[in-house]
Motif scaffolding. Structure first.
Motif, PDB file in Angstrom:
ATOM      1  N   PRO A 128       0.813  -1.216   0.000  1.00 24.82           N
ATOM      2  CA  PRO A 128       0.000   0.000   0.000  1.00 24.82           C
ATOM      3  C   PRO A 128       0.847   1.267   0.000  1.00 24.82           C
ATOM      4  CG  PRO A 128      -0.829  -1.582   1.598  1.00 24.82           C
ATOM      5  CD  PRO A 128       0.482  -2.114   1.122  1.00 24.82           C
ATOM      6  N   ASP A 129       0.340   2.282  -0.672  1.00 27.20           N
ATOM      7  CA  ASP A 129       1.037   3.567  -0.732  1.00 27.20           C
ATOM      8  C   ASP A 129       0.787   4.329   0.556  1.00 27.20           C
ATOM      9  OD1 ASP A 129       2.425   5.786  -1.541  1.00 27.20           O
ATOM     10  OD2 ASP A 129       0.885   6.521  -2.919  1.00 27.20           O
ATOM     11  N   ILE A 139       2.629   5.327   4.684  1.00 31.02           N
ATOM     12  CA  ILE A 139       3.919   5.611   5.301  1.00 31.02           C
ATOM     13  C   ILE A 139       4.469   4.450   6.107  1.00 31.02           C
ATOM     14  CG2 ILE A 139       3.531   8.088   5.340  1.00 31.02           C
ATOM     15  CD1 ILE A 139       2.823   7.876   8.292  1.00 31.02           C
ATOM     16  N   ASN A 140       3.653   3.438   6.411  1.00 29.05           N
ATOM     17  CA  ASN A 140       4.142   2.298   7.196  1.00 29.05           C
ATOM     18  C   ASN A 140       4.526   1.100   6.337  1.00 29.05           C
ATOM     19  OD1 ASN A 140       3.834   3.647   9.639  1.00 29.05           O
ATOM     20  ND2 ASN A 140       1.708   2.997   9.869  1.00 29.05           N
ATOM     21  N   THR A 141       4.393   1.220   5.021  1.00 33.36           N
ATOM     22  CA  THR A 141       4.816   0.147   4.135  1.00 33.36           C
ATOM     23  C   THR A 141       6.333   0.151   4.026  1.00 33.36           C
ATOM     24  OG1 THR A 141       2.778   0.180   2.844  1.00 33.36           O
ATOM     25  CG2 THR A 141       4.715  -0.783   1.783  1.00 33.36           C
ATOM     26  N   LYS A 142       6.989  -0.860   4.517  1.00 33.07           N
ATOM     27  CA  LYS A 142       8.447  -0.882   4.552  1.00 33.07           C
ATOM     28  C   LYS A 142       9.042  -1.088   3.151  1.00 33.07           C
ATOM     29  CE  LYS A 142       9.132  -2.453   9.323  1.00 33.07           C
ATOM     30  NZ  LYS A 142       7.806  -2.070   9.788  1.00 33.07           N
ATOM     31  N   VAL A 143      10.136  -0.407   2.893  1.00 33.06           N
ATOM     32  CA  VAL A 143      10.825  -0.605   1.626  1.00 33.06           C
ATOM     33  C   VAL A 143      11.594  -1.927   1.687  1.00 33.06           C
ATOM     34  CG1 VAL A 143      11.009   1.896   1.306  1.00 33.06           C
ATOM     35  CG2 VAL A 143      12.933   0.651   2.322  1.00 33.06           C
ATOM     36  N   TRP A 144      12.116  -2.353   0.548  1.00 30.97           N
ATOM     37  CA  TRP A 144      12.700  -3.683   0.425  1.00 30.97           C
ATOM     38  C   TRP A 144      13.777  -3.954   1.472  1.00 30.97           C
ATOM     39  CZ3 TRP A 144      17.908  -4.240  -1.331  1.00 30.97           C
ATOM     40  CH2 TRP A 144      18.335  -5.581  -1.410  1.00 30.97           C
TER      41      TRP A 144
END
Length: 510
Positions: A498-499, A501-506
């Motif tokens: 999801p777009d 702020i809590n979606t962690k990057v790879w």
């Protein structure tokens, strides 16, 4: 004749619509490009504009998240409470993709027979990787392999590459830039007057390239992936087994800094800020208490016109340095009279961060010393952690005050903050990264990126934090991307998550 005019108008309208579309997304063409352009003509403006954008977001976003400053207020949209609007996402995206276009044009010109120059090719690669790394660490998956190709390939809706693929390619490109700087002919010099970082010193450019290489290698070194063996091997290669092939920064003189001379184009973007606005942002107690308690010499307000003496310039309150606790609950306290970064005042003979030459920070030498300390701690190379630790602390202060003569060990022992070796691994990481946090002051969003990678330094959490008290893991994608590149935006969300702020990057994901 009438039909001809209608057709002509229609063609012009379509052309204008296409141009407008290109201007709304990251694949801009360069308005300054001419057939007779030379590589050096792109260099200074690309770095000046990029550093200026970083300084803006460092002050208003990174410093608020990472408890350097607190923009006092009880309203919505306070970054220090982990509360910010989607519109915050637009600025760095637009600014850096625009300058990536300039670096790509610089590379193209340096490849042409008449203006062929491997030195400019390498610096153009360094500039692109530096900006792409900031972008991908901020947003996650981004347009990379197809970005900025509207002028050449008419790709106006670029795909979003996976961060893992972006990182591996960036690492390989820095490796190639090191080779270009190594095999260049003696005639392949660069114009010192258009080099805002190293004034034409290609040896220092090569050292910066490989130090940036280490920054990016470290960011993904703990990530289990297909490339982890390559990453760990390359860290050892650069720091241990092939030092001559990969020279790195050796002193503060090698630090990558765009120094503001306040002449011509080299005027700090801070200088145009009104004095009352510059002073309006309070210092956070987490950042300030350490400087106060260790009697750090950088917090003094410098005298205007005194050469070679740099200071942060922090204003005391009734003779004391008093900060604001980050994340405090709205309406809980009156923090209207707290310490702040002093503003420039030539009439009273006072200098400040507004005119400080070294605020154009890209990568300080001290950061490299803390990279070495972590690499030794984790067993990737042999060495003495304590030596690297104290070197990082000492060179951080000496970058600001070259004449400082106290050793870092003596300085830290007075406040019981010297290196402690007989403690668990996590405490050693905290010691390293607390000091690295200090060294990364003014270095774009690197404090935030390193915190997300390591969880250090340990930041206190105020009662007024939003987002369930969780440090944001990324920035939203800009709203304009959703409308200008909807298909690839949706694919990116499916690919990454999801777009939000809590979606962690790879590199943050388990």
């Amino acid at each position: 004749m009438k039909n001809f005019k209608i057709i002509l108008i229609a063609i012009l309208v379509v052309g204008l619509m296409q141009s407008c579309t290109k201007n709304f997304i990251e694949t801009n063409t360069n308005p300054n490009e001419t057939e007779n352009a030379y590589p050096y003509q792109f260099m200074a403006s690309a770095f000046i504009n990029s550093v200026s954008a970083n300084m803006s977001r460092n002050r208003s976003f990174n410093n608020e998240l990472m408890q350097v400053t607190v923009s006092i207020g009880d309203g919505d949209g306070k970054v220090f409470r982990y509360d910010f609007r989607r519109s915050w996402a637009d600025y760095i995206w637009g600014a850096h993709y625009s300058e990536i276009t300039n670096f790509k044009e610089m590379y193209k010109k340096a490849m042409e027979p008449v203006t062929f120059n491997r030195s400019y090719q390498a610096i153009a690669i360094i500039g692109q990787v530096w900006l792409y790394s900031i972008l991908t660490d901020m947003y996650g998956d981004i347009p990379y392999s197809q970005s900025n190709l509207a002028g050449d390939s008419l790709i106006v809706e670029p795909k979003f590459d996976k961060q893992e693929d972006i990182y591996f390619d960036m690492l390989q490109r820095l490796d190639s830039a090191n080779t270009l700087l190594q095999i260049k002919a003696t005639t392949e010099t660069i114009d010192a007057t258009n080099d805002p970082i190293y004034r034409g010193d290609l040896v220092k450019w090569r050292k910066f390239n490989n130090s940036l290489f280490l920054r990016l290698l470290l960011r993904v070194a703990d990530k289990k992936s297909l490339h982890q063996d390559y990453v760990l091997d390359k860290i050892k290669t650069i720091l241990s087994t092939e030092k001559d092939r990969y020279p790195i920064m050796a002193s503060n003189d090698d630090s990558a800094i765009l120094r503001w001379t306040n002449d011509g184009a080299y005027v700090s973007p801070f200088k145009s800020t009104r004095a009352q606005d510059f002073r309006a942002v309070a210092l956070c107690s987490f950042f300030l208490d350490y400087l106060r308690d260790t009697n750090d010499p950088r917090i003094d307000i410098p005298t205007y016109g005194t050469a070679g003496i740099n200071r942060m310039g922090i204003a005391p309150v009734s003779g004391n340095y008093v900060g604001v606790p980050s994340g405090y609950a709205a309406g809980s306290e009156d923090y209207s009279k707290m310490s702040y970064f002093y503003s420039f005042d030539q009439n009273n003979g006072v200098n400040s961060l507004q005119t400080e030459p070294i605020t154009g920070m890209i990568m300080p030498f001290a950061e490299l010393q803390f990279i070495k300390a972590e690499a030794v701690l984790k067993g990737w190379i042999e060495g003495n952690i304590e030596d690297h630790f104290y070197s990082g602390v000492e060179n951080n202060i000496k970058l600001w005050i070259p004449s400082w003569t106290v050793t870092a060990k003596e300085h830290l022992e007075k406040s019981d903050r010297e290196w402690k070796d007989n403690v668990p691994f996590a405490e050693k990481m905290e010691q390293i990264h607390f000091q690295k946090y200090q060294a990364l002051f003014m270095a774009d969003m690197q404090q935030w990126y390193e915190y997300r990678r390591t969880g250090h330094p340990i930041l206190p959490k105020g009662k007024g934090l939003q987002n369930n008290g969780e440090m944001p893991a990324r920035m939203y994608y800009p709203v304009i991307v959703q409308s200008a590149n909807p298909t690839n935006y949706k694919l990116a969300v499916q690919q990454q998550g999801p777009d939000e702020i809590n979606t962690k990057v790879w590199w943050q994901k388990p």
